[in-house]
Design a protein around this motif. Structure first.
Motif, PDB file in Angstrom:
ATOM      1  N   PRO A   1      -2.130  -8.808   5.404  1.00  0.00           N
ATOM      2  CA  PRO A   1      -1.697  -8.830   6.807  1.00  0.00           C
ATOM      3  C   PRO A   1      -0.392  -9.594   7.037  1.00  0.00           C
ATOM      4  N   PRO A   2      -0.219 -10.828   6.507  1.00  0.00           N
ATOM      5  CA  PRO A   2       1.078 -11.497   6.718  1.00  0.00           C
ATOM      6  C   PRO A   2       2.240 -10.773   6.041  1.00  0.00           C
ATOM      7  N   LEU A   3       1.968 -10.122   4.896  1.00  0.00           N
ATOM      8  CA  LEU A   3       3.023  -9.362   4.232  1.00  0.00           C
ATOM      9  C   LEU A   3       3.517  -8.228   5.124  1.00  0.00           C
ATOM     10  N   PHE A   4       2.607  -7.469   5.710  1.00  0.00           N
ATOM     11  CA  PHE A   4       3.006  -6.354   6.565  1.00  0.00           C
ATOM     12  C   PHE A   4       3.580  -6.834   7.900  1.00  0.00           C
ATOM     13  N   PHE A   5       3.168  -8.018   8.351  1.00  0.00           N
ATOM     14  CA  PHE A   5       3.801  -8.609   9.531  1.00  0.00           C
ATOM     15  C   PHE A   5       5.295  -8.833   9.276  1.00  0.00           C
ATOM     16  N   LEU A   6       5.626  -9.353   8.105  1.00  0.00           N
ATOM     17  CA  LEU A   6       7.036  -9.525   7.747  1.00  0.00           C
ATOM     18  C   LEU A   6       7.714  -8.182   7.530  1.00  0.00           C
ATOM     19  N   TRP A   7       7.028  -7.310   6.825  1.00  0.00           N
ATOM     20  CA  TRP A   7       7.607  -6.044   6.388  1.00  0.00           C
ATOM     21  C   TRP A   7       8.063  -5.188   7.564  1.00  0.00           C
ATOM     22  N   ILE A   8       7.252  -5.054   8.600  1.00  0.00           N
ATOM     23  CA  ILE A   8       7.619  -4.182   9.712  1.00  0.00           C
ATOM     24  C   ILE A   8       8.835  -4.722  10.461  1.00  0.00           C
ATOM     25  N   ASN A   9       9.049  -6.033  10.422  1.00  0.00           N
ATOM     26  CA  ASN A   9      10.222  -6.611  11.060  1.00  0.00           C
ATOM     27  C   ASN A   9      11.448  -6.590  10.155  1.00  0.00           C
ATOM     28  N   LEU A  10      11.228  -6.305   8.879  1.00  0.00           N
ATOM     29  CA  LEU A  10      12.329  -6.236   7.917  1.00  0.00           C
ATOM     30  C   LEU A  10      12.874  -4.819   7.760  1.00  0.00           C
ATOM     31  N   HIS A  11      11.956  -3.840   7.612  1.00  0.00           N
ATOM     32  CA  HIS A  11      12.419  -2.482   7.310  1.00  0.00           C
ATOM     33  C   HIS A  11      11.313  -1.464   7.547  1.00  0.00           C
ATOM     34  N   GLY A  12      11.713  -0.237   7.886  1.00  0.00           N
ATOM     35  CA  GLY A  12      10.761   0.831   8.163  1.00  0.00           C
ATOM     36  C   GLY A  12      10.014   1.350   6.959  1.00  0.00           C
ATOM     37  N   SER A  13      10.366   0.901   5.757  1.00  0.00           N
ATOM     38  CA  SER A  13       9.652   1.337   4.558  1.00  0.00           C
ATOM     39  C   SER A  13       8.229   0.794   4.501  1.00  0.00           C
ATOM     40  N   TRP A  14       7.845  -0.017   5.492  1.00  0.00           N
ATOM     41  CA  TRP A  14       6.456  -0.500   5.521  1.00  0.00           C
ATOM     42  C   TRP A  14       5.475   0.667   5.538  1.00  0.00           C
ATOM     43  N   LEU A  15       5.901   1.812   6.098  1.00  0.00           N
ATOM     44  CA  LEU A  15       4.999   2.965   6.175  1.00  0.00           C
ATOM     45  C   LEU A  15       4.601   3.438   4.778  1.00  0.00           C
ATOM     46  N   ILE A  16       5.542   3.397   3.832  1.00  0.00           N
ATOM     47  CA  ILE A  16       5.220   3.761   2.448  1.00  0.00           C
ATOM     48  C   ILE A  16       4.140   2.824   1.915  1.00  0.00           C
ATOM     49  N   GLY A  17       4.327   1.544   2.170  1.00  0.00           N
ATOM     50  CA  GLY A  17       3.341   0.575   1.702  1.00  0.00           C
ATOM     51  C   GLY A  17       1.983   0.778   2.324  1.00  0.00           C
ATOM     52  N   PHE A  18       1.949   1.139   3.609  1.00  0.00           N
ATOM     53  CA  PHE A  18       0.662   1.336   4.260  1.00  0.00           C
ATOM     54  C   PHE A  18      -0.026   2.596   3.736  1.00  0.00           C
ATOM     55  N   VAL A  19       0.758   3.653   3.493  1.00  0.00           N
ATOM     56  CA  VAL A  19       0.185   4.859   2.884  1.00  0.00           C
ATOM     57  C   VAL A  19      -0.365   4.535   1.501  1.00  0.00           C
ATOM     58  N   PHE A  20       0.365   3.752   0.727  1.00  0.00           N
ATOM     59  CA  PHE A  20      -0.116   3.344  -0.599  1.00  0.00           C
ATOM     60  C   PHE A  20      -1.435   2.576  -0.483  1.00  0.00           C
ATOM     61  N   LEU A  21      -1.535   1.708   0.517  1.00  0.00           N
ATOM     62  CA  LEU A  21      -2.764   0.936   0.710  1.00  0.00           C
ATOM     63  C   LEU A  21      -3.941   1.864   1.005  1.00  0.00           C
ATOM     64  N   LEU A  22      -3.737   2.843   1.881  1.00  0.00           N
ATOM     65  CA  LEU A  22      -4.803   3.793   2.211  1.00  0.00           C
ATOM     66  C   LEU A  22      -5.200   4.625   0.997  1.00  0.00           C
TER      67      LEU A  22
END
Length: 491
Positions: free
Chosen positions: A176-197
């Protein structure tokens, strides 16, 4: 019997593989510092600097365009605001050298992260080093002072969390804290969330099919991961723009077709170029190694690799994604092929000397401010800035796409036609009209529609040629790379 002396911690670090890692870091530096297409000239960096300047000076997040006369006042969110700040402060205090330093620190951290992932999967340092060298070459596709580098660093952190979980090391609390940072850093967070799913789904079923074997997690474990995923998703909304920032990557994927069409990095992978050939060699090598070894694949590995390969072949910018995801899997394939390595006596003094020479070489070759600024001046219209400043306050300049951010950064009081943000110009039809002008199609109709009084473009090309031969326009400034045109006064 006299016991052998226990090696001190420093000698344990000064082993020969450390020399190879240092050499790898030096090669990444050389690839950036001596690239024929200098990374410091990436055009996007200037509109990122402009955004950061706005945030730092006004203490307000951008919610509407203020930099152009075409979409002024239209809603726009700064989707990479947090990753712009390190570049801004580095440039503010150290100029182009600061931009280069931030880029290099991120690039080196990413390459070290890829090595760590490869070693974690293979536990074979030679295989990890070899595949990381390959990854470094693929990663040159985005080796520039770009906000995307922060996104790739977050992806490496996520993969470390996911892949160490298989070794009974539970760091899932960090998601959760990683993705909190990630979404404020860059839109590539979506790739990471898809990978998590995908990771969770792949470990929720038992599969034994050919070379694929996965045992499903027990129900309590699956429930724990679902809770973590829910908390991670909730953390995405902790941003200045709420749901709009969460929805932004979907807008890029489905609503910005011209972005994918006209921006070079969104083009399909070209197998005539070096990186295309290298990617093909990696894929063929992995296929051959699996035919020879017939190792067992985890379902999660297979799915993540498949997504990555599709992305890299479809859009060349995702070669960086391939470098991160495929290199550790390739190291796993190479593990047994390299065989057992006999232990060799350690020579810490020689290793330390080699590392010191590499560090000295990098420090000696670090580009000077003069050299970096000269690279910028050779690409952007620096020499034309005085002529642009001298234009009337109400001048409406149709500028070259790559120069928009540079002009706004250097002349913030003069709005431009468009810049590298792309998304807002696609939505409002500006990018479509610009593409028509670029191809000398409906030129005068579009110039009249936007009441353009001046045009700033590189020399050559069909559009400047047309203006040179039009009685309505005359050349008022030129240098070896730039031409500035003015419209003739109406009768």
């Amino acid at each position: 019997m006299v016991p052998s002396p226990t090696p001190n911690p420093l000698s344990r670090l000064l082993i020969f593989p450390a020399v190879l890692i240092a050499a790898l870091m030096a090669v990444v530096f050389v690839l950036a510092a001596f690239n024929t297409d200098p990374p410091i000239t990436d055009p996007d960096v200037y509109w990122h600097l402009t955004n950061a300047r706005h945030l730092v000076t006004t203490h307000h997040f951008i919610r509407a365009d203020t930099d152009t006369f075409t979409v002024n006042g239209h809603p726009w969110i700064n989707f990479e605001w947090l990753s712009e700040l390190p570049y801004y402060y580095a440039f503010l205090h150290f100029g182009e050298r600061g931009l280069f330093a931030v880029m290099m620190l991120l690039a080196e951290a990413i390459i070290l992260g890829i090595f760590l992932l490869a070693w974690l999967r293979s536990h074979e340092i030679r295989a990890a080093l070899l595949t990381t060298w390959i990854a470094a070459l693929l990663a040159t596709v985005s080796l520039a002072p770009r906000t995307l580098l922060f996104g790739w660093l977050c992806l490496i952190a996520e993969l470390l969390i996911l892949w160490t979980y298989k070794e009974n090391k539970n760091y899932t609390w960090a998601l959760p804290p990683l993705f909190f940072l990630w979404i404020n850093l860059h839109g590539s967070w979506l790739i990471g969330f898809v990978f998590l799913l995908v990771f969770i789904a792949a470990n929720s079923i038992t599969v034994t099919w050919g070379s694929i074997a996965t045992t499903a997690w027990p129900r309590p474990e699956r429930n724990k991961w679902l809770l973590i995923t829910a908390l991670t998703f909730a953390a995405l909304f902790l941003n200045p723009y709420g749901w709009r920032l969460v929805a932004y990557p979907l807008d890029v994927a489905f609503q910005q077709k011209l972005t994918l069409l006209y921006v070079e990095e969104w083009a399909s992978l070209d197998f005539h170029l070096f990186r295309g050939k290298l990617m093909l060699a990696v894929l063929l090598g992995m296929a051959a190694l699996n035919l020879i070894r017939r190792r067992t694949w985890l379902l999660a590995d297979l799915l993540l690799a498949s997504i990555t390969i599709y992305a890299a072949l479809t859009y060349s910018r995702f070669l960086f994604l391939a470098a991160i995801v495929l290199s550790p899997l390739l190291a796993l394939d190479l593990k047994d092929l390299l065989g057992h390595q006999a232990a060799k006596p350690n020579k810490p003094l020689i290793n330390a000397a080699a590392i010191a020479i590499l560090i000295f070489g990098v420090a000696h070759l670090y580009p000077t401010q003069t050299r970096l600024h000269a690279q910028v001046a050779a690409v952007f219209p620096e020499a034309a800035l005085p002529a642009i400043r001298a234009l009337p306050p109400n001048a409406r300049i149709l500028n070259f796409y790559d120069w928009g951010g540079y002009l706004t950064w250097n002349i913030p009081t003069r709005p431009v036609f468009l810049d590298g943000r792309t998304d807002i110009f696609v939505h409002e039809g500006i990018m479509k009209d610009y593409a028509s002008v670029l191809n000398a199609n409906q030129v005068f109709e579009i110039l009249d529609r936007y009441r353009i009084t001046h045009v700033l473009f590189p020399r050559g090309g069909p559009f400047p040629y047309l203006l040179l031969h039009s009685p309505q326009w005359h050349l008022i400034y030129e240098d070896p790379q730039t031409q500035l045109f003015a419209r003739q006064p109406l009768p």
